[in-house]
Design an enzyme around this catalytic site. Structure first.
Site, PDB file in Angstrom:
ATOM      1  N   ASN A   1      40.825  52.152  11.382  1.00 45.97           N
ATOM      2  CA  ASN A   1      41.729  51.026  11.143  1.00 45.97           C
ATOM      3  C   ASN A   1      41.514  49.967  12.223  1.00 45.97           C
ATOM      4  O   ASN A   1      40.846  50.227  13.227  1.00 45.97           O
ATOM      5  CB  ASN A   1      43.190  51.492  11.199  1.00 45.97           C
ATOM      6  CG  ASN A   1      43.633  52.174   9.911  1.00 45.97           C
ATOM      7  OD1 ASN A   1      43.213  51.793   8.818  1.00 45.97           O
ATOM      8  ND2 ASN A   1      44.484  53.169  10.040  1.00 45.97           N
TER       9      ASN A   1
ATOM     10  N   HIS B   1      44.376  50.936   0.246  1.00 51.30           N
ATOM     11  CA  HIS B   1      43.100  50.261   0.573  1.00 51.30           C
ATOM     12  C   HIS B   1      42.396  49.696  -0.663  1.00 51.30           C
ATOM     13  O   HIS B   1      41.170  49.752  -0.767  1.00 51.30           O
ATOM     14  CB  HIS B   1      42.158  51.201   1.328  1.00 51.30           C
ATOM     15  CG  HIS B   1      42.703  51.671   2.639  1.00 51.30           C
ATOM     16  ND1 HIS B   1      42.701  50.897   3.773  1.00 51.30           N
ATOM     17  CD2 HIS B   1      43.305  52.835   3.000  1.00 51.30           C
ATOM     18  CE1 HIS B   1      43.268  51.554   4.769  1.00 51.30           C
ATOM     19  NE2 HIS B   1      43.653  52.743   4.323  1.00 51.30           N
TER      20      HIS B   1
END
Ligand code: NDP
Length: 500
Positions: free
Chosen positions: A131, A58
């Site tokens: 997500n 990320h």
């Protein structure tokens, strides 16, 4: 423009920021530097240290501030204050990222997208670390480093590697559901503003009487879901690798604020016992027809960061950051994340990362048994006891403010009374694991051309697999979802491999 005059970092005024102190011969260029040139030494030394560790996953992200507004009174299912009445607003920070690629990579690379959100509620912070897909590749946390490494770079060539990627997934086929999402159009969102997000995990809403419900959270873009095709995503990656960042920054800057509706699916613990699907298995959804969506809120982003590093890079999110009324379930991936996320923040930002302005709660924090450490920059609780149980200065606790009945406490774990053997359990993949992927294949088929695009996206990636045997195993994996999918994938891929 600033009206402040320039100083060194210790506040001492200085006449220039662009000349080093040198011993010169004459007036020309060239001279010896001096150790007494504090400004030069500080400038160079600080520059060498201005990067903090990049997130191992990320790393590439866009972020902005906004607000969460409760759209209903949810006190029948949770005691969370921020959900207690319609119209109640809480400030929010959102950071949306790709997962595998590095900080400088292209926003439109095909990937799962992380959705990290901090709700600064009047009972402390609530983080939602979600997500843009409702499920995940694995259901045992021990595989988390492996799945991510297989999606990253080959340890020898330092190149992304289709052999590694598919070798992992053939060996760990529980990820098939997530693979279908990843290689569908949703693997390349056209904008963060038109992306949905999902809790994936089962969480719990709890009440003060000790009762609880299992929930899954869905965040849906009011503008609808929009995606790039593979060809568009590839072209944009070259033309503007920061496309998603720019798209969101400019929209917010001109007042075109993105919005989402927030929903929950709610399951009674008694239903969990009987349900077809293991609700702690992160490779499974709860079909909508079984558990319809109930709206709880609305999200709006309306303010760009003032400084990317301070507001977004230093932001730290963790599923363990939870307000009263919200609780984790026994999903083993979630349980591991409760540890791993704060651990990553301590490594990346230091042990006092919760004090950084972007992470700090907007309510008073009194946590006097967590003290000292690198970069403590408040008064560190002054003279207050740094040990528990003091009678000199007793600590006030939450039930004094909001009473929790002792009877209720005994009910708190009604469904989750865990008695079992300590074991390491290999999660075997059965035909049952292909039922929901097959349903998704049908959902994708509702949209004209989408199944063809999914096969094209898969084939374009799979053609990079050099082993014929591994390619065959991948076709067999997808044929377990749907025979036609398996054979069409084989045909499309082998045509590319043959150079047709
Ligand atoms: P439904 O027909 O009720 O729902 C299917 C859902 O799939 C839609 O509501 C939509 O959710 C989502 N969807 C629509 N198009 C696509 C697409 N092209 N790619 C990915 N998702 C899409 O069926 P079920 O609830 O029984 O689910 C069937 C399958 O749909 C599941 O196996 C799962 O893969 C997928 N899905 C299910 C979700 C769930 O929580 N039940 C959520 C998302 C996908 P949305 O409006 O959230 O985009």
């Amino acid at each position: 423009m600033t009206d402040k005059y320039y100083t060194l970092a210790e506040g001492c005024p200085f006449a220039s920021a662009s000349t080093s102190v040198q011993v010169r011969r004459g007036q020309g260029v060239g001279g010896l530097g001096l150790l007494q040139d504090t400004q030069l030494i500080e400038t160079l030394a600080h520059f060498s240290r201005e990067r903090i560790p990049e997130r191992v996953v990320h790393a590439k992200a866009v972020g902005a501030y906004g607000e969460f507004e409760a759209t209903a009174d949810c006190s029948d299912i949770t005691s969370a204050s921020f959900l207690s009445k319609a119209g109640k607003k809480s400030p929010v920070l959102l950071r949306v990222s790709t997962v595998g690629p590095e900080s400088g990579s292209a926003d439109t690379a095909r990937d799962v997208h992380g959705w990290a959100m901090k709700i600064y509620t009047d009972e402390g912070n609530q983080d939602w670390v979600f997500n843009n897909t409702p499920i995940f590749f694995i259901r045992d946390p021990i595989k988390f480093p492996s799945v991510n490494r297989s999606h990253k770079r080959n340890p020898q060539t330092h190149l992304p590697d289709a052999n590694m990627f598919w070798d992992f997934h053939v060996g760990n086929p529980e990820g098939i559901h997530q693979l279908l999402h990843l290689f569908s159009d949703r693997g390349t969102p056209a904008s963060v503003r038109t992306m949905n997000a999902y809790s994936g995990h089962t969480y719990k809403f709890t009440k003060e009487d000790g009762s609880f419900k299992y929930i899954k959270i869905h965040i849906k873009a009011t503008a609808g879901v929009k995606n790039f095709t593979r060809e568009e995503a590839t072209r944009i990656a070259g033309q503007n690798p920061d496309f998603l960042i720019q798209d969101m920054f400019e929209a917010i800057e001109k007042g075109d604020y993105p919005t989402w509706n927030v929903y929950v699916q709610v399951m009674d613990p008694s239903e969990a016992e009987r349900y077809r699907w293991n609700i702690f298995d992160m490779t499974k959804v709860w079909p909508h027809k079984d558990f319809p969506l109930r709206q709880i809120g609305k999200l709006t982003l309306n303010r760009n960061p003032r400084n990317y590093f301070a507001d977004i890079e230093q932001a730290a999110f963790s599923p363990s950051t939870m307000v009263p009324g919200f609780a984790p379930s026994a999903d083993p991936i979630l349980q591991a994340r409760l540890f791993a996320y704060p651990d990553a923040a301590r490594y990346r930002l230091g042990v006092n990362y919760q004090q950084l302005p972007t992470n700090a709660a907007k309510v008073p924090v009194y946590c006097p048994f967590q003290r000292d450490g690198f970069m403590r920059f408040d008064d560190n609780y002054g003279a207050d006891p740094n040990y528990v149980g003091s009678s000199l200065k007793p600590t006030k606790f939450y039930p004094e403010v909001k009473s929790v009945q002792p009877k209720a406490l005994s009910l708190l774990t009604e469904h989750e009374k865990w008695v079992g053997e300590v074991s390491s359990y290999e999660s075997h993949v059965t035909d049952e694991d292909f039922v929901q992927p097959a349903a998704l294949w049908e959902v994708i088929g509702r949209e004209a051309g989408h199944q063809d695009r999914l096969i094209g996206n898969l084939a374009a990636h799979l053609k990079g697999v050099t082993s014929t045997k591994l390619r065959s195993e991948v076709y067999a994996l997808f044929a377990r979802v749907n025979k036609d999918l398996g054979s069409r994938l084989q045909q499309a891929t082998e045509a590319l491999v043959a150079g047709h």
